[in-house]
Motif scaffolding. Structure first.
Motif, mmCIF file in Angstrom:
data_model
loop_
_atom_site.group_PDB
_atom_site.id
_atom_site.type_symbol
_atom_site.label_atom_id
_atom_site.label_comp_id
_atom_site.label_asym_id
_atom_site.label_seq_id
_atom_site.Cartn_x
_atom_site.Cartn_y
_atom_site.Cartn_z
ATOM 1 N N GLY A 1 -75.063 -47.735 17.730
ATOM 2 C CA GLY A 1 -74.388 -48.845 18.334
ATOM 3 C C GLY A 1 -74.072 -49.881 17.342
ATOM 4 O O GLY A 1 -73.612 -50.941 17.552
ATOM 5 N N SER A 2 -74.402 -49.786 16.233
ATOM 6 C CA SER A 2 -74.262 -50.940 14.993
ATOM 7 C C SER A 2 -72.951 -50.682 14.430
ATOM 8 O O SER A 2 -72.654 -49.408 13.798
ATOM 9 C CB SER A 2 -75.385 -50.648 14.053
ATOM 10 O OG SER A 2 -74.987 -51.533 13.006
ATOM 11 N N THR B 1 -79.987 -63.549 5.005
ATOM 12 C CA THR B 1 -79.497 -64.485 5.966
ATOM 13 C C THR B 1 -79.121 -63.515 7.247
ATOM 14 O O THR B 1 -77.943 -62.881 6.900
ATOM 15 C CB THR B 1 -78.452 -65.691 5.593
ATOM 16 O OG1 THR B 1 -79.038 -66.224 4.455
ATOM 17 C CG2 THR B 1 -78.028 -66.240 6.851
ATOM 18 N N TRP B 2 -79.809 -63.402 8.170
ATOM 19 C CA TRP B 2 -79.578 -62.283 9.284
ATOM 20 C C TRP B 2 -78.425 -62.855 10.026
ATOM 21 O O TRP B 2 -78.279 -64.151 10.497
ATOM 22 C CB TRP B 2 -80.695 -62.077 10.148
ATOM 23 C CG TRP B 2 -82.017 -61.749 9.331
ATOM 24 C CD1 TRP B 2 -83.000 -62.262 8.806
ATOM 25 C CD2 TRP B 2 -82.082 -60.108 8.957
ATOM 26 N NE1 TRP B 2 -83.703 -61.566 8.006
ATOM 27 C CE2 TRP B 2 -83.359 -60.178 8.106
ATOM 28 C CE3 TRP B 2 -81.430 -59.019 9.007
ATOM 29 C CZ2 TRP B 2 -83.846 -59.047 7.509
ATOM 30 C CZ3 TRP B 2 -81.809 -58.023 8.489
ATOM 31 C CH2 TRP B 2 -82.988 -57.879 7.761
ATOM 32 N N SER C 1 -80.538 -58.077 16.048
ATOM 33 C CA SER C 1 -82.051 -58.227 17.013
ATOM 34 C C SER C 1 -83.296 -58.159 16.129
ATOM 35 O O SER C 1 -83.367 -58.040 15.136
ATOM 36 C CB SER C 1 -82.179 -57.055 17.942
ATOM 37 O OG SER C 1 -82.564 -55.890 17.245
ATOM 38 N N GLU C 2 -84.188 -58.711 16.893
ATOM 39 C CA GLU C 2 -85.637 -59.075 16.108
ATOM 40 C C GLU C 2 -86.127 -57.631 15.788
ATOM 41 O O GLU C 2 -86.886 -57.456 14.760
ATOM 42 C CB GLU C 2 -86.624 -59.740 17.286
ATOM 43 C CG GLU C 2 -86.362 -61.243 17.266
ATOM 44 C CD GLU C 2 -86.304 -61.917 15.664
ATOM 45 O OE1 GLU C 2 -87.274 -61.267 15.058
ATOM 46 O OE2 GLU C 2 -85.830 -62.935 15.473
ATOM 47 N N GLY C 3 -85.945 -56.640 16.685
ATOM 48 C CA GLY C 3 -86.314 -55.277 16.568
ATOM 49 C C GLY C 3 -85.975 -54.542 15.387
ATOM 50 O O GLY C 3 -86.588 -54.076 14.491
ATOM 51 N N THR C 4 -84.544 -54.846 15.085
ATOM 52 C CA THR C 4 -84.034 -54.272 14.097
ATOM 53 C C THR C 4 -84.387 -55.030 12.365
ATOM 54 O O THR C 4 -84.633 -54.110 11.759
ATOM 55 C CB THR C 4 -82.357 -54.707 14.050
ATOM 56 O OG1 THR C 4 -82.001 -53.658 15.114
ATOM 57 C CG2 THR C 4 -81.834 -53.988 12.828
#
Length: 256
Positions: free
Chosen positions: A43-44, A57-58, A63-66
């Motif tokens: 999905g990415s 820098t995200w 997502s936090e999980g990733t």
């Protein structure tokens, strides 16, 4: 000469060898090694963020999980790459985008002379198989030559090239000739084709080509094989039609 070498960083046991091979080639060619961190996450479709001044820098959509899954891996791979390049006194750079989808690699590697990757790379976080599927994917993504290296580093001495004589193969093989300038080593070329008659024709044409190139008759000639043992350049060079399967279209030799 090779000037731009690319290393796709991934979290497998091959990566130490990959970085060492890239530095070995870069040092002998005074080339720059560039690395990028790639992942294959379902999905990415875009990178997770940007790496600059040792910080990430995200992206707001990451997502936090990733982040939990990949942050330590990214820093580990980048530090491993930087330390090996510094140890070998090799010029290097790192792509700002991190967590790039592996499917985007074709758009990046077209600007480089050669890509160095492992025979068994793994860009997934889960359900990891450590097989050659990603190598074949990278071969299909572009025409940039790919040097696929084993799990442990040793200086390049022997090279086997599977070559089908196609236009795409001839175009993609160009820069491998420059690796031969590193040191004395043996080269074997297997002229591959599905058609035996075509294979014989290709072999005969190749013998004539290399006779003119080396200004020397072959040291040994058989029905499906020709060999030159030369002093200048110092190589053991052979071509053959003994392989009957279709050749890889990203390997070969160009002569200037």
């Amino acid at each position: 000469m090779l000037r731009r070498i690319f290393v796709p960083l991934e979290n497998s046991t091959n990566i130490d060898s990959v970085i060492k091979y890239a530095c070995f080639i870069a040092k002998n060619h005074d080339a720059v090694v560039t690395a990028g961190v790639f992942f294959d996450i379902h999905g990415s479709q875009k990178s997770f963020g940007k790496f600059k001044e040792d910080k990430i820098t995200w992206d707001k959509d990451t997502s936090e999980g990733t982040i939990v899954d990949v942050e330590n891996i990214i820093f580990h791979l980048i530090n491993k790459f930087k330390n090996e390049c510094k140890r070998n006194e090799v010029n290097f750079s790192i792509l700002q985008n991190v967590g790039i989808p592996i499917g985007k690699i074709g758009d990046i590697i077209k600007y480089f002379d050669i890509v160095v990757t492992g025979v068994k790379s793994e860009f997934r976080i889960s359900k990891r198989r450590f097989d050659s599927s990603y190598l074949f994917k990278m071969l299909s993504y572009g025409v940039t030559p790919i040097l696929s290296v084993p799990n442990s580093f040793r200086e390049i001495k022997n090279v086997i090239i599977i070559y089908d004589g196609s236009i795409s193969a001839s175009r993609a093989l160009q820069r491998f000739a420059h690796i031969a300038n590193i040191d004395k080593f043996n080269i074997k070329i297997f002229m591959s084709t599905h058609n035996e008659e075509s294979g014989v024709k290709n072999l005969n044409e190749s013998i004539n080509f290399y006779k003119n190139l080396f200004k020397s008759e072959p040291t040994k000639v058989k029905e499906d094989y020709a060999q030159w043992i030369l002093d200048d350049p110092k190589i053991n060079f052979a071509i053959s039609t003994r392989v009957k399967t279709l050749g890889v279209d990203h390997l070969g030799i160009q002569v200037d």
